[in-house]
Motif scaffolding. Structure first.
Motif, PDB file in Angstrom:
ATOM      1  N   TYR A  85       0.874  -1.172   0.000  1.00  0.00           N
ATOM      2  CA  TYR A  85       0.000   0.000   0.000  1.00  0.00           C
ATOM      3  C   TYR A  85       0.909   1.219   0.000  1.00  0.00           C
ATOM      4  CZ  TYR A  85      -3.564   3.336   1.495  1.00  0.00           C
ATOM      5  OH  TYR A  85      -4.412   4.410   1.581  1.00  0.00           O
ATOM      6  N   ALA A 115       1.107   4.612   0.863  1.00  0.00           N
ATOM      7  CA  ALA A 115       0.480   5.663   1.664  1.00  0.00           C
ATOM      8  C   ALA A 115       1.152   7.003   1.414  1.00  0.00           C
ATOM      9  CB  ALA A 115       0.575   5.300   3.149  1.00  0.00           C
ATOM     10  N   TYR A 127     -12.567   6.785   2.189  1.00  0.00           N
ATOM     11  CA  TYR A 127     -12.088   6.065   3.377  1.00  0.00           C
ATOM     12  C   TYR A 127     -12.238   4.554   3.179  1.00  0.00           C
ATOM     13  CZ  TYR A 127     -11.996   4.177   8.095  1.00  0.00           C
ATOM     14  OH  TYR A 127     -11.709   3.418   9.199  1.00  0.00           O
ATOM     15  N   ASP A 138      -9.785   3.168   0.641  1.00  0.00           N
ATOM     16  CA  ASP A 138      -8.429   3.086   1.201  1.00  0.00           C
ATOM     17  C   ASP A 138      -8.300   1.909   2.163  1.00  0.00           C
ATOM     18  OD1 ASP A 138      -7.873   5.322  -0.310  1.00  0.00           O
ATOM     19  OD2 ASP A 138      -7.646   6.679   1.386  1.00  0.00           O
ATOM     20  N   MET A 158      -5.783  -1.259   1.942  1.00  0.00           N
ATOM     21  CA  MET A 158      -4.888  -1.592   3.049  1.00  0.00           C
ATOM     22  C   MET A 158      -5.083  -3.049   3.472  1.00  0.00           C
ATOM     23  SD  MET A 158      -5.369   2.100   4.936  1.00  0.00           S
ATOM     24  CE  MET A 158      -4.912   1.600   6.571  1.00  0.00           C
ATOM     25  N   VAL A 201       3.253  -1.598   3.962  1.00  0.00           N
ATOM     26  CA  VAL A 201       3.021  -0.213   3.573  1.00  0.00           C
ATOM     27  C   VAL A 201       4.361   0.453   3.294  1.00  0.00           C
ATOM     28  CG1 VAL A 201       3.006   0.649   5.967  1.00  0.00           C
ATOM     29  CG2 VAL A 201       1.869   1.973   4.168  1.00  0.00           C
ATOM     30  N   THR A 240      -1.674   9.831   6.527  1.00  0.00           N
ATOM     31  CA  THR A 240      -0.622   8.839   6.301  1.00  0.00           C
ATOM     32  C   THR A 240      -0.186   8.214   7.624  1.00  0.00           C
ATOM     33  OG1 THR A 240       0.119  10.078   4.367  1.00  0.00           O
ATOM     34  CG2 THR A 240       1.685   8.497   5.307  1.00  0.00           C
ATOM     35  N   GLU A 252      -2.536   5.626   8.623  1.00  0.00           N
ATOM     36  CA  GLU A 252      -2.341   4.426   7.809  1.00  0.00           C
ATOM     37  C   GLU A 252      -1.152   3.599   8.290  1.00  0.00           C
ATOM     38  OE1 GLU A 252      -4.378   6.050   3.688  1.00  0.00           O
ATOM     39  OE2 GLU A 252      -2.285   6.550   4.095  1.00  0.00           O
ATOM     40  N   TRP A 266      -2.127   1.794  11.336  1.00  0.00           N
ATOM     41  CA  TRP A 266      -3.013   0.670  11.009  1.00  0.00           C
ATOM     42  C   TRP A 266      -2.167  -0.567  10.684  1.00  0.00           C
ATOM     43  CZ3 TRP A 266      -4.030  -2.746   7.109  1.00  0.00           C
ATOM     44  CH2 TRP A 266      -5.300  -3.336   7.072  1.00  0.00           C
TER      45      TRP A 266
END
Length: 183
Positions: free
Chosen positions: A6, A8, A57, A60, A64, A70, A86, A89, A92
């Motif tokens: 991903y 970000a 959202y 995204d 993810m 990431v 970011t 993210e 996360w």
């Protein structure tokens, strides 16, 4: 099997966001990764704002969830620090024990940038300390990257800052991530 990364970052706000996303995806492919950039050209931008932001959202989050790791653009965005979205993210990914890698096109330390911002804009809370650690951002950010992916934040090796949309440091980060993961 290719790992999915991903990508970000606030790159979606660039005037050439689609071209930037395509270039990043191509760089990932050259290094054996499948890149997923949070730029959805199929998104109906005419949706009412209260529906549109939720759709962005959810798109995204779906990307993810489909990603193994990431790679985050931590270049300062609209201030001395990385983009707040970011940072959510990368948190996360860290919370799910998925590898976190990050880069910044800015060579100046967070302390330098914070001091410059405080000098340029009246601080609403004057007298607060600035972290003295010579890190690329608030200590929690390089900590998340270093402990989440096993590498420090990738910075310009020559100490010269790059334009926000420059991709050479991104490519160094992708290459380092691939080596670290043994891909």
């Amino acid at each position: 099997m290719a790992r999915t990364a991903y990508l970000a970052g606030p790159d979606v706000f660039l005037p050439g966001a689609a071209a930037n996303a395509a270039a990043k995806i191509a760089i990932c492919a050259r290094h054996g990764l499948t890149g997923l950039a949070p730029f959805n050209p199929k998104l109906d931008l005419s949706l009412p704002p209260d529906i549109l932001w939720r759709q962005i959202y959810l798109d995204d989050i779906a990307m993810m969830q489909a990603s193994d790791l990431v790679i985050a653009n931590l270049t300062p965005f609209r201030g001395a620090s990385a983009d707040s979205g970011t940072l959510v993210e990368i948190g996360w990914f860290l919370g799910r024990a998925r590898p976190v890698f990050g880069y910044s096109n800015t060579a100046a330390s967070f302390a330098e940038r914070s001091a410059a911002q405080a000098a340029a804009v009246a601080d609403p809370l004057p007298g607060l300390a600035i972290e003295p650690f010579n890190l690329p951002d608030n200590l929690m950010i390089p900590g998340c990257v270093e402990y989440g992916g096993g590498l420090p934040v990738t910075l310009p090796p020559d100490g010269i800052s790059r334009p926000f949309d420059s991709l050479d440091i991104f490519e160094l980060c992708v290459a380092a991530a691939v080596r670290r993961l043994g891909l």
